[in-house]
Design an enzyme around this catalytic site. Structure first.
Site, PDB file in Angstrom:
ATOM      1  N   HIS A 110      40.706  34.910  43.780  1.00  0.00           N
ATOM      2  CA  HIS A 110      41.501  36.036  44.270  1.00  0.00           C
ATOM      3  C   HIS A 110      40.847  36.787  45.433  1.00  0.00           C
ATOM      4  O   HIS A 110      41.389  37.796  45.888  1.00  0.00           O
ATOM      5  CB  HIS A 110      41.763  36.991  43.112  1.00  0.00           C
ATOM      6  CG  HIS A 110      42.328  36.315  41.910  1.00  0.00           C
ATOM      7  ND1 HIS A 110      43.559  35.705  41.902  1.00  0.00           N
ATOM      8  CD2 HIS A 110      41.808  36.107  40.663  1.00  0.00           C
ATOM      9  CE1 HIS A 110      43.782  35.159  40.712  1.00  0.00           C
ATOM     10  NE2 HIS A 110      42.725  35.385  39.953  1.00  0.00           N
ATOM     11  N   ASP A 143      38.554  41.442  36.541  1.00  0.00           N
ATOM     12  CA  ASP A 143      38.766  40.021  36.825  1.00  0.00           C
ATOM     13  C   ASP A 143      38.239  39.685  38.216  1.00  0.00           C
ATOM     14  O   ASP A 143      38.938  39.834  39.209  1.00  0.00           O
ATOM     15  CB  ASP A 143      40.246  39.673  36.726  1.00  0.00           C
ATOM     16  CG  ASP A 143      40.500  38.168  36.825  1.00  0.00           C
ATOM     17  OD1 ASP A 143      39.572  37.432  37.233  1.00  0.00           O
ATOM     18  OD2 ASP A 143      41.608  37.730  36.493  1.00  0.00           O
TER      19      ASP A 143
END
Length: 285
Positions: A193, A188
Site C-alpha cells: 500500500h 497495517d
C-alpha cells in the site's frame, strides 16, 4: 508445503491483550475519509471527542496490531510470501457498541483452509471480549496465490444473488492521493500500500488502497445515508473484495434496502465501474 492445513487447523489459538484510545478512533476515522466537510455536524461525530461515536469497522484495527490478513500468515502451518497474498473478504459481527476507549482480550484461530485449485483461502476468526463479555467477532478471508491443489475442500459457495432494481441511494466518495499512507498509521503497514517496487512485484501498476479502508468507507456511507448516522444500529457487516482501488480514484457506492439488511455494491468510477466490493450486506436494527 508452505501451507500445512492439518497443522494450521490444529494449532492452539493465538491470544493477546489489546487496547485503544479516542485518539486511535479519531485516526481511524480520518483514515477512511471522515471529516469532510470538517464542520459538518454529521462528520463531527467521527472527529470531535465530545461527540465521538465509533464506527464498528474500527474493530478491524483496534489495538493497532497486524490486521487479520497479516496475522493469518504468522499462524502455525502457514509460511507464504506476502507478495502472493490478497485479502479476499471480511465479515464482522458486533455484539455491543465498540467503546471509545477500552481494553480487551483477542483470540484468533484458523478455522478453515480451502483449496481453490490455483490458490488456497485461509479463514482467520478473531473473537474479542472485555470484562463485560463479548465485544465483536470477525473473520478475515486470505487468498494465497499458487498454494492450492492440495486436495482439500473447496469450501462453501459465498456468492449472493445480485441486487435488482434501482438502488435506493447512490453516493460517491473521493479517495485522497495519500489515503493509503494515512490509513496505514492505524496498523497495517503492508508495503503493497506504499512501496511502488513491492506493488509492481505483486502484479500491480502502483500501490493499492487497503481493502479494509474501502470496507470502512463503505460502512460509513451506509450508516450516514440509510441508518441516520447511528453507528449502534449495525449488527454485522460482510463483503467480498472483488477488485483493487488506487488512491486518487472515486468510489461509487450503491445501496438497496432488503429483508436481510442493506445490500451494497462498490465500483471504481474512473475504471469503467470496475467492481471493488461485492456480496456486501450490512445487517442492522
Amino acid at each position: 508445503m508452505p501451507i500445512d492445513p492439518a497443522r494450521a487447523l490444529a494449532a492452539a489459538p493465538l491470544t493477546g491483550d489489546i487496547s485503544w484510545t479516542a485518539k486511535d478512533v479519531h485516526l481511524y476515522h480520518l483514515g477512511i475519509g471522515a471529516g469532510v466537510p470538517a464542520t459538518d455536524p454529521g462528520e463531527l461525530r467521527y472527529t470531535l471527542r465530545s461527540r465521538l461515536h465509533v464506527l464498528p469497522s474500527f474493530a478491524t484495527v483496534a489495538g493497532s496490531g497486524a490486521p487479520g490478513v497479516i496475522r493469518a500468515l504468522s499462524m502455525p502451518g502457514v509460511d507464504v510470501d506476502l507478495a502472493h497474498v490478497l485479502h479476499a473478504g471480511q465479515a464482522l459481527t458486533v455484539h455491543r457498541p465498540v467503546p471509545v476507549e477500552g481494553s480487551a482480550r483477542a483470540t484468533s484461530r484458523i478455522t478453515a483452509v480451502y483449496d481453490k485449485g490455483r490458490a488456497a483461502v485461509l479463514v482467520l476468526r478473531t473473537d474479542v471480549a472485555d470484562g463485560d463479555g463479548p465485544l465483536w467477532s470477525d473473520e478475515a478471508h486470505v487468498h494465497v496465490r499458487g498454494e492450492g491443489g492440495f486436495g482439500g475442500e473447496r469450501g462453501p459457495g459465498t456468492r449472493l444473488k445480485a441486487p435488482t432494481g434501482e438502488p435506493e441511494r447512490v453516493v460517491e466518495r473521493a479517495i485522497r492521493e495519500d489515503q493509503a499512507l494515512l490509513y496505514r498509521l492505524s496498523g497495517d503497514d503492508n508495503p503493497l500500500h506504499a512501496d511502488p517496487e513491492f506493488a509492481r512485484a505483486a502484479g500491480f501498476e502502483r500501490p493499492v488502497l487497503h481493502g479494509l479502508c474501502t470496507y470502512g468507507m463503505t460502512l460509513k456511507a451506509v450508516v450516514d445515508t440509510l441508518l441516520g448516522g447511528d453507528v449502534t444500529r449495525v449488527r454485522s457487516y460482510s463483503t467480498r473484495f472483488a477488485g483493487v482501488v488506487y488512491p486518487g480514484e472515486t468510489l461509487r457506492v450503491r445501496m438497496w434496502r432488503a429483508e436481510d439488511g442493506v445490500r451494497v455494491t462498490v465500483s471504481a468510477v474512473e475504471r469503467d465501474e470496475a467492481p471493488v466490493l461485492t456480496d456486501t450486506v450490512v445487517h442492522h436494527s
